[in-house]
Scaffold this motif. Structure first.
Motif, mmCIF file in Angstrom:
data_model
loop_
_atom_site.group_PDB
_atom_site.id
_atom_site.type_symbol
_atom_site.label_atom_id
_atom_site.label_comp_id
_atom_site.label_asym_id
_atom_site.label_seq_id
_atom_site.Cartn_x
_atom_site.Cartn_y
_atom_site.Cartn_z
ATOM 1 N N VAL A 1 -2.082 -6.154 1.012
ATOM 2 C CA VAL A 1 -3.029 -6.041 -0.104
ATOM 3 C C VAL A 1 -2.805 -7.190 -1.074
ATOM 4 O O VAL A 1 -1.730 -7.783 -1.139
ATOM 5 C CB VAL A 1 -2.870 -4.687 -0.841
ATOM 6 N N ASN B 1 0.849 -1.198 0.000
ATOM 7 C CA ASN B 1 0.000 0.000 0.000
ATOM 8 C C ASN B 1 0.882 1.245 0.000
ATOM 9 O O ASN B 1 1.570 1.513 0.994
ATOM 10 C CB ASN B 1 -0.890 -0.011 1.243
ATOM 11 N N GLY C 1 -4.893 -5.011 -5.371
ATOM 12 C CA GLY C 1 -4.933 -3.842 -4.502
ATOM 13 C C GLY C 1 -6.001 -3.874 -3.435
ATOM 14 O O GLY C 1 -6.236 -2.872 -2.756
ATOM 15 N N GLU C 2 -6.640 -5.031 -3.247
ATOM 16 C CA GLU C 2 -7.673 -5.153 -2.221
ATOM 17 C C GLU C 2 -7.038 -5.435 -0.861
ATOM 18 O O GLU C 2 -6.121 -6.253 -0.743
ATOM 19 C CB GLU C 2 -8.651 -6.269 -2.593
ATOM 20 N N VAL C 3 -7.538 -4.761 0.164
ATOM 21 C CA VAL C 3 -6.980 -4.902 1.508
ATOM 22 C C VAL C 3 -7.339 -6.265 2.081
ATOM 23 O O VAL C 3 -8.484 -6.719 1.979
ATOM 24 C CB VAL C 3 -7.498 -3.776 2.430
#
Length: 365
Positions: free
Chosen positions: A198, A131, A202-204
């Motif tokens: 992530v 991130n 790019g998803e947490v």
């Protein structure tokens, strides 16, 4: 068989911290022969591995980013105690010990740990992702703290030499604590999602789905972690006379002692960061590396400022020209690594070359 191995691992990681503290009690303040130094070094390595194990248990229980914060702060608090103790015992020759150790910690974490994690992660996963918001904020805080505490003393004119006046040192100490407190609040409360791992898209990743350790196991690990870290730093101090004599006999600068101490103290973070990288959790590795650099400055400088009240010798904090160039290069390279939010083999190699240059110039300035 697996259960037996797990039991043995648990017993081993519980026994070594206790052994380290017992050995520390018997060797503290004494001149030890070579055979005992070898034993101390062996137990020291075991205590480092035990500290990593217990830190990972705690991290699994509390989740990220709290887990990274626990190890970084715990190691730094003990590191501060080591620096202050060595300064109290070392006289004038220890005037630069705090500066050398803190700067070594910054270079080890921001270039050594970051570089090796990027390299291992890229070799294993081709491209590592993290991130940029959280990592960029951490790097900016490290750069500000390093400039405020290690660069400005070289250019101030009120007091001769690369030293702060009492008022300037007080300002640097308070400013460091405020910045560090703001970062911890940002990391753990207001923008916690910026510091979580992530996915490739790019998803947490909010948390792992396997069952974590019990509260009782986590509390035991907290105690064992404390014992292990006390053993690591205390035994490192015990072998420091051997390190100093070895450095002097090799004709190397006294600043190399600070480098070796920082390398020993930061071993737990290094191993924990590499393990996170192998699990494709690069954000956790960066949290550990940059968080340790930040804690090393933000907690050490205030503690040394307080200790300087009763320490008789001078406190030299300002870096020389060579180290300032390396610090500036580290900030620039780190910024270019962080901005895209992903990195390859090349970025890891660049950081490691900067770290190698630091080591080379520390030995032959």
């Amino acid at each position: 068989m697996i259960t037996r191995l797990g039991t043995l691992a648990t017993q081993w990681t519980a026994a070594v911290p206790v052994l380290a503290v017992v050995l520390l009690a018997f060797t503290w303040g004494r001149d030890v022969p070579g055979a005992v130094v070898a034993l101390v070094t062996l137990v020291l390595a075991g205590a480092v591995l035990a500290a990593v194990h217990h830190a990972e248990v705690i991290a699994h229980r509390v989740g990220e980013p709290f887990g990274s914060l626990v190890l970084a702060v715990a190691v730094t608090i003990i590191e501060v105690a080591l620096i202050v103790t060595l300064m109290a015992d070392g006289g004038d020759k220890s005037a630069t010990l705090a500066r050398d150790t803190v700067f070594a910690a910054v270079m080890i974490t921001c270039n050594g740990i970051v570089g090796i994690c990027l390299l291992v992660g890229a070799l294993r996963h081709r491209v590592v992702v993290f991130n940029p918001e959280g990592t960029g904020a951490a790097l900016a805080t490290v750069a500000t703290l390093a400039t405020l505490c290690l660069v400005l003393p070289t250019f101030t004119t009120t007091k001769q030499g690369p030293e702060f006046t009492t008022g300037q040192l007080t300002f640097a100490a308070v400013g460091s604590l405020v910045l560090y407190g703001m970062f911890v609040t940002t990391q753990t409360v207001r923008h916690r999602e910026y510091f979580l791992p992530v996915t490739r898209k790019g998803e947490v990743i909010e948390g792992e789905h396997d069952e974590g350790p019990s509260a009782r196991s986590a509390l035991i690990s907290v105690g064992m972690l404390g014992l292990a870290l006390i053993g690591v730093v205390g035994l490192a101090k015990g072998v420091s006379p051997t390190i100093e004599s070895g450095v002097e006999s090799a004709g190397m600068p006294h600043a190399v002692v600070g480098v070796i101490i920082a390398l020993l103290v930061l071993l737990p973070e290094t191993i924990a960061a590499l393990r996170a990288t192998r699990r494709d959790r690069m954000q956790t590795s960066l949290n550990l590396a940059l968080g340790s650099a930040m804690a090393s400055i933000g907690l050490t400088i205030p503690a040394v400022a307080v200790a300087s009240v009763w320490l008789s010798g001078p406190l030299v904090l300002g870096l020389g020209p060579t180290h300032m160039v390396l610090l500036a290069l580290t900030v620039v390279v780190g910024s270019l690594t962080v901005v895209p939010g992903r990195a390859t083999l090349l970025q890891g190699g660049v950081h490691l070359v900067v770290f190698a240059a630091y080591l080379e110039l520390a030995v032959t300035p």
